[in-house]
Design a protein around this motif. Structure first.
Motif, PDB file in Angstrom:
ATOM      1  N   GLY A  25       0.818  -1.195   0.000  1.00  8.50           N
ATOM      2  CA  GLY A  25       0.000   0.000   0.000  1.00  8.50           C
ATOM      3  C   GLY A  25       0.850   1.242   0.000  1.00  8.50           C
ATOM      4  N   SER A  26       0.286   2.344   0.501  1.00  7.35           N
ATOM      5  CA  SER A  26       1.098   3.539   0.623  1.00  7.35           C
ATOM      6  C   SER A  26       0.845   4.171   1.983  1.00  7.35           C
ATOM      7  CB  SER A  26       0.797   4.514  -0.507  1.00  7.35           C
ATOM      8  OG  SER A  26      -0.583   4.720  -0.581  1.00  7.35           O
ATOM      9  N   GLY A  27       1.928   4.661   2.558  1.00  6.80           N
ATOM     10  CA  GLY A  27       1.848   5.213   3.899  1.00  6.80           C
ATOM     11  C   GLY A  27       3.147   4.958   4.627  1.00  6.80           C
ATOM     12  N   LYS A  28       3.127   5.227   5.922  1.00  2.00           N
ATOM     13  CA  LYS A  28       4.326   4.986   6.716  1.00  2.00           C
ATOM     14  C   LYS A  28       3.967   4.058   7.856  1.00  2.00           C
ATOM     15  CE  LYS A  28       7.077   9.032   5.688  1.00  2.00           C
ATOM     16  NZ  LYS A  28       7.664  10.285   6.150  1.00  2.00           N
ATOM     17  N   MET A  29       4.787   3.036   8.052  1.00  2.00           N
ATOM     18  CA  MET A  29       4.486   2.134   9.159  1.00  2.00           C
ATOM     19  C   MET A  29       5.678   2.035  10.101  1.00  2.00           C
ATOM     20  SD  MET A  29       4.472  -1.638   7.484  1.00  2.00           S
ATOM     21  CE  MET A  29       5.786  -2.192   6.408  1.00  2.00           C
ATOM     22  N   LEU A  30       5.382   1.832  11.365  1.00  2.66           N
ATOM     23  CA  LEU A  30       6.408   1.735  12.389  1.00  2.66           C
ATOM     24  C   LEU A  30       6.592   0.278  12.783  1.00  2.66           C
ATOM     25  CD1 LEU A  30       5.422   4.711  14.706  1.00  2.66           C
ATOM     26  CD2 LEU A  30       7.126   4.648  12.906  1.00  2.66           C
ATOM     27  N   LEU A  31       7.847  -0.146  12.844  1.00  2.00           N
ATOM     28  CA  LEU A  31       8.162  -1.514  13.230  1.00  2.00           C
ATOM     29  C   LEU A  31       8.946  -1.495  14.531  1.00  2.00           C
ATOM     30  CD1 LEU A  31       9.578  -2.754   9.808  1.00  2.00           C
ATOM     31  CD2 LEU A  31       7.219  -2.804  10.582  1.00  2.00           C
ATOM     32  N   ALA A  32       8.665  -2.445  15.395  1.00  2.00           N
ATOM     33  CA  ALA A  32       9.416  -2.562  16.640  1.00  2.00           C
ATOM     34  C   ALA A  32       9.270  -3.976  17.147  1.00  2.00           C
ATOM     35  CB  ALA A  32       8.902  -1.577  17.677  1.00  2.00           C
ATOM     36  N   ASP A  33      10.172  -4.401  18.002  1.00  2.00           N
ATOM     37  CA  ASP A  33      10.106  -5.747  18.538  1.00  2.00           C
ATOM     38  C   ASP A  33      10.587  -5.780  19.986  1.00  2.00           C
ATOM     39  OD1 ASP A  33       9.822  -8.437  18.718  1.00  2.00           O
ATOM     40  OD2 ASP A  33      11.725  -8.912  17.749  1.00  2.00           O
ATOM     41  N   ARG A  34       9.676  -5.974  20.907  1.00  2.00           N
ATOM     42  CA  ARG A  34       9.957  -6.154  22.326  1.00  2.00           C
ATOM     43  C   ARG A  34      10.984  -5.171  22.880  1.00  2.00           C
ATOM     44  NH1 ARG A  34      11.013 -12.293  21.584  1.00  2.00           N
ATOM     45  NH2 ARG A  34      11.040 -11.553  19.446  1.00  2.00           N
ATOM     46  N   ALA A  35      10.973  -3.959  22.394  1.00  2.00           N
ATOM     47  CA  ALA A  35      11.899  -2.922  22.856  1.00  2.00           C
ATOM     48  C   ALA A  35      13.354  -3.334  22.658  1.00  2.00           C
ATOM     49  CB  ALA A  35      11.619  -2.544  24.309  1.00  2.00           C
ATOM     50  N   PHE A  36      13.614  -4.181  21.671  1.00  2.00           N
ATOM     51  CA  PHE A  36      14.986  -4.482  21.279  1.00  2.00           C
ATOM     52  C   PHE A  36      15.476  -3.360  20.365  1.00  2.00           C
ATOM     53  CE2 PHE A  36      15.901  -9.270  21.807  1.00  2.00           C
ATOM     54  CZ  PHE A  36      15.164  -9.331  22.960  1.00  2.00           C
ATOM     55  N   ASP A  37      16.787  -3.207  20.258  1.00  2.00           N
ATOM     56  CA  ASP A  37      17.330  -2.231  19.317  1.00  2.00           C
ATOM     57  C   ASP A  37      17.040  -2.704  17.897  1.00  2.00           C
ATOM     58  OD1 ASP A  37      18.778  -1.747  21.802  1.00  2.00           O
ATOM     59  OD2 ASP A  37      19.956  -0.353  20.596  1.00  2.00           O
ATOM     60  N   VAL A  38      16.617  -1.800  17.033  1.00  2.00           N
ATOM     61  CA  VAL A  38      16.438  -2.175  15.632  1.00  2.00           C
ATOM     62  C   VAL A  38      17.352  -1.322  14.755  1.00  2.00           C
ATOM     63  CG1 VAL A  38      14.086  -3.051  15.812  1.00  2.00           C
ATOM     64  CG2 VAL A  38      14.428  -0.661  15.359  1.00  2.00           C
ATOM     65  N   ASN A  39      17.841  -1.911  13.693  1.00  2.00           N
ATOM     66  CA  ASN A  39      18.732  -1.227  12.773  1.00  2.00           C
ATOM     67  C   ASN A  39      18.430  -1.682  11.370  1.00  2.00           C
ATOM     68  OD1 ASN A  39      20.839   0.431  14.139  1.00  2.00           O
ATOM     69  ND2 ASN A  39      21.023  -1.461  15.311  1.00  2.00           N
ATOM     70  N   SER A  40      18.668  -0.796  10.407  1.00  2.00           N
ATOM     71  CA  SER A  40      18.512  -1.232   9.032  1.00  2.00           C
ATOM     72  C   SER A  40      19.893  -1.407   8.429  1.00  2.00           C
ATOM     73  CB  SER A  40      17.724  -0.205   8.235  1.00  2.00           C
ATOM     74  OG  SER A  40      18.498   0.954   8.053  1.00  2.00           O
ATOM     75  N   PHE A  41      19.989  -2.307   7.500  1.00  2.00           N
ATOM     76  CA  PHE A  41      21.251  -2.591   6.835  1.00  2.00           C
ATOM     77  C   PHE A  41      20.989  -2.632   5.342  1.00  2.00           C
ATOM     78  CE2 PHE A  41      21.133  -4.645  10.946  1.00  2.00           C
ATOM     79  CZ  PHE A  41      22.332  -4.278  11.523  1.00  2.00           C
ATOM     80  N   ASP A  42      21.986  -2.226   4.578  1.00  2.00           N
ATOM     81  CA  ASP A  42      21.857  -2.287   3.128  1.00  2.00           C
ATOM     82  C   ASP A  42      22.770  -3.375   2.599  1.00  2.00           C
ATOM     83  OD1 ASP A  42      20.062  -0.100   2.255  1.00  2.00           O
ATOM     84  OD2 ASP A  42      21.456   1.054   3.467  1.00  2.00           O
ATOM     85  N   LEU A  43      22.217  -4.202   1.770  1.00  2.00           N
ATOM     86  CA  LEU A  43      23.032  -5.215   1.109  1.00  2.00           C
ATOM     87  C   LEU A  43      23.197  -4.778  -0.334  1.00  2.00           C
ATOM     88  CD1 LEU A  43      21.906  -8.830   2.002  1.00  2.00           C
ATOM     89  CD2 LEU A  43      24.067  -7.718   2.518  1.00  2.00           C
ATOM     90  N   ASP A  44      24.425  -4.843  -0.819  1.00  2.00           N
ATOM     91  CA  ASP A  44      24.661  -4.487  -2.207  1.00  2.00           C
ATOM     92  C   ASP A  44      25.210  -5.714  -2.910  1.00  2.00           C
ATOM     93  OD1 ASP A  44      24.979  -3.147  -4.540  1.00  2.00           O
ATOM     94  OD2 ASP A  44      26.831  -2.131  -3.942  1.00  2.00           O
ATOM     95  N   ASP A  45      24.345  -6.403  -3.606  1.00  2.00           N
ATOM     96  CA  ASP A  45      24.697  -7.638  -4.280  1.00  2.00           C
ATOM     97  C   ASP A  45      25.485  -8.551  -3.345  1.00  2.00           C
ATOM     98  OD1 ASP A  45      24.678  -9.428  -6.282  1.00  2.00           O
ATOM     99  OD2 ASP A  45      26.321  -8.536  -7.432  1.00  2.00           O
ATOM    100  N   GLY A  46      24.965  -8.709  -2.158  1.00  2.00           N
ATOM    101  CA  GLY A  46      25.694  -9.477  -1.156  1.00  2.00           C
ATOM    102  C   GLY A  46      24.845 -10.581  -0.576  1.00  2.00           C
ATOM    103  N   ASN A  47      25.352 -11.174   0.477  1.00  2.00           N
ATOM    104  CA  ASN A  47      24.566 -12.174   1.187  1.00  2.00           C
ATOM    105  C   ASN A  47      24.796 -12.021   2.661  1.00  2.00           C
ATOM    106  OD1 ASN A  47      26.460 -14.403   2.338  1.00  2.00           O
ATOM    107  ND2 ASN A  47      27.290 -13.875   0.336  1.00  2.00           N
TER     108      ASN A  47
END
Lengths: 257, 210
Positions: free
Chosen positions: A78-100
């Motif tokens: 869809g379109s919009g903004k959503m918030l993700l969280a998990d049990r008050a653990f730290d969350v981080n995003s990572f970028d993979l560039d043709d990797g594994n």
């Protein structure tokens, strides 16, 4: 007194952290894979559907290859903004560039469909392959390490671009009657650190700065085929006799029985 | 009067006045303090009976004296809310402390409470003054305006204020019944004008696994 920041759809970041525990994903008619129950709030028009939804046939064919985890994942669309969280653990995003990257399955919160999720042959882990962004949770901030290194099993989050780890047992723990008794009973003292995972080769190892694990979800078993590790008939070549720690191989095998 | 000492401890400076706080949440104080348990949250006999009947129970103490009193609750993050004659709706378990001048009460929340596993009632805080609410992890404060309604997972909701209508939104369909649920089948939809507090963690809810 600190005044809390009030956020609305304009001021929420796009595909970035809101704070260390919350991540905001912006959808513009696009899709994201999401682990069940990690969405805490959203603005806009977003629908959540199970992987088995017929419309996702093509998407699942290209980006989702893990029947064992299928029931834990949904597609947000869809379109919009959503918030993700998990049990008050730290969350981080990572970028993979043709990797594994291979990660403990419970720690992965969400990923872009330009990545493909495959189940790792290491039980309980999944591998992401391709180019794109994913969001992962860890108890405490993530630490990046370079092999060669040995890590505590509970602190391991995942690893990128390096061969799978192997088990490492401290020698005194593994051999001899005294070592066996010590590790079994704790008499004479155990440090609790006699067993590690060892990484070699080039790559990056992701660690969390605590030894608290996420609850593992029972995901079922891999196909019952010879040669598949962790499978019911695949890996277990020795019988049902329980192994004593401190024993190098089973007795009956040493005697060739 | 309310200030944060770090993000997990609430410090309240008192000069002969008093503050209402969750029973047993005091961790330290200096000066002279007296602690008095308030039966029924200081809402009188009627409030006491209402709370008992609605299950929105709250044991409150009144702290009064001279000096500084520190409060904390299981290392949860603390959020301060200033009220200027408006009303704050908060789950009783998330309310840590309020100014003595604020009135607390219970209100019916409808279906939303049933799904969030918090009962069908919630606590209201009304008046002018400050309140402290706790959240598991740093809370995110989201604005709701008429053109931007907000959907919140019932397990992550902690409080809201302002003129908001809440309705219960369900995505349950035949797939849910076949075990193909999305895990996000229930949401609270907030419409109107106001603020919603969301915590980065989900309580176990009835609807959470569907």
């Amino acid at each position: 007194m600190n005044t809390p920041v009030v956020l609305d759809p304009m001021t929420l970041p796009s595909d970035d952290n809101v704070n260390s525990y919350t991540f905001c994903v912006e959808l513009k008619g696009s899709r994201w894979f999401l682990q069940k129950g990690k969405m805490i709030a959203y603005y806009g028009q977003i629908s959540f559907d199970g992987i088995g939804h017929g419309r996702f046939e093509r998407l699942v064919r290209t980006s989702f290859h893990s029947p064992l985890h299928a029931s834990d994942w949904v597609v947000a669309e869809g379109s919009g903004k959503m918030l993700l969280a998990d049990r008050a653990f730290d969350v981080n995003s990572f970028d993979l560039d043709d990797g594994n990257l291979t990660i403990r399955s419970g720690n992965l919160l969400a990923y872009e469909p330009s990545l493909a999720l495959k189940q790792s042959i290491v039980p309980g882990f999944v591998t992401l392959i391709g180019t794109g962004k994913f969001v992962a949770a860890s108890n405490g901030p993530v630490v990046f390490m370079e092999p060669p290194l040995r890590v505590d099993p509970q602190a391991l989050v995942g690893w990128a671009d390096c061969p799978s780890p192997c088990h490492h047992y401290d020698h005194g723990y593994m051999t001899g009657v005294m070592g066996g008794i010590r590790s079994l009973t704790g008499i004479g003292g155990t440090s609790g650190e006699e067993h590690q995972f060892e990484f070699v080769g080039a790559g990056t190892v992701l660690m969390q700065s605590s030894e608290a694990l996420m609850a593992e979800q029972a995901t079922g078993l891999v196909p019952n085929e010879p040669g598949v590790p962790g499978g019911p008939g695949g890996g277990g070549q020795h019988g049902s006799t329980p192994r004593m720690p401190g024993q190098l191989g089973d007795l009956q095998r040493r005697f060739g029985l | 009067m309310f200030r944060l000492q770090g993000s997990k401890t609430l410090a309240v400076d008192l000069a002969g006045d008093s503050v209402k706080a969750k029973n047993g949440s005091m961790v330290a104080y200096d000066g002279r303090m007296t602690f008095k348990k308030m039966s029924g949250g200081g809402e009188g006999l009627r409030g006491m009976v209402t709370r008992r009947l609605t299950g929105e129970q709250m044991t409150v103490m009144e702290v009064s004296g001279q000096g500084t009193c520190y409060f904390a609750d299981r290392a949860s993050e603390i959020n301060l809310v200033s009220l200027h004659g408006d009303k704050l709706y908060v789950e009783a378990s998330n309310l840590l402390a309020t100014d003595a001048g604020l009135r607390t009460g219970t209100t019916f929340t409808g279906l939303r409470g049933g799904a969030s596993g918090n009962g069908l009632f919630t606590t209201t805080v009304e008046g002018t003054g400050q309140a402290a609410i706790v959240s598991d992890g740093t809370a995110v404060l989201l604005r709701v305006s008429p053109q931007y309604p907000l959907m919140v997972d019932p397990g992550a909701y902690i409080a809201h204020q302002g003129r908001l209508q809440q309705s219960f939104q369900s995505g349950v369909n035949f797939r849910t019944l076949m075990g193909e649920g999305s895990g996000e089948a229930f949401q609270i939809r907030f419409e109107g004008d106001g603020l919603v507090y969301v915590q980065p963690s989900e309580r176990n809810t009835v609807g959470g696994d569907v």
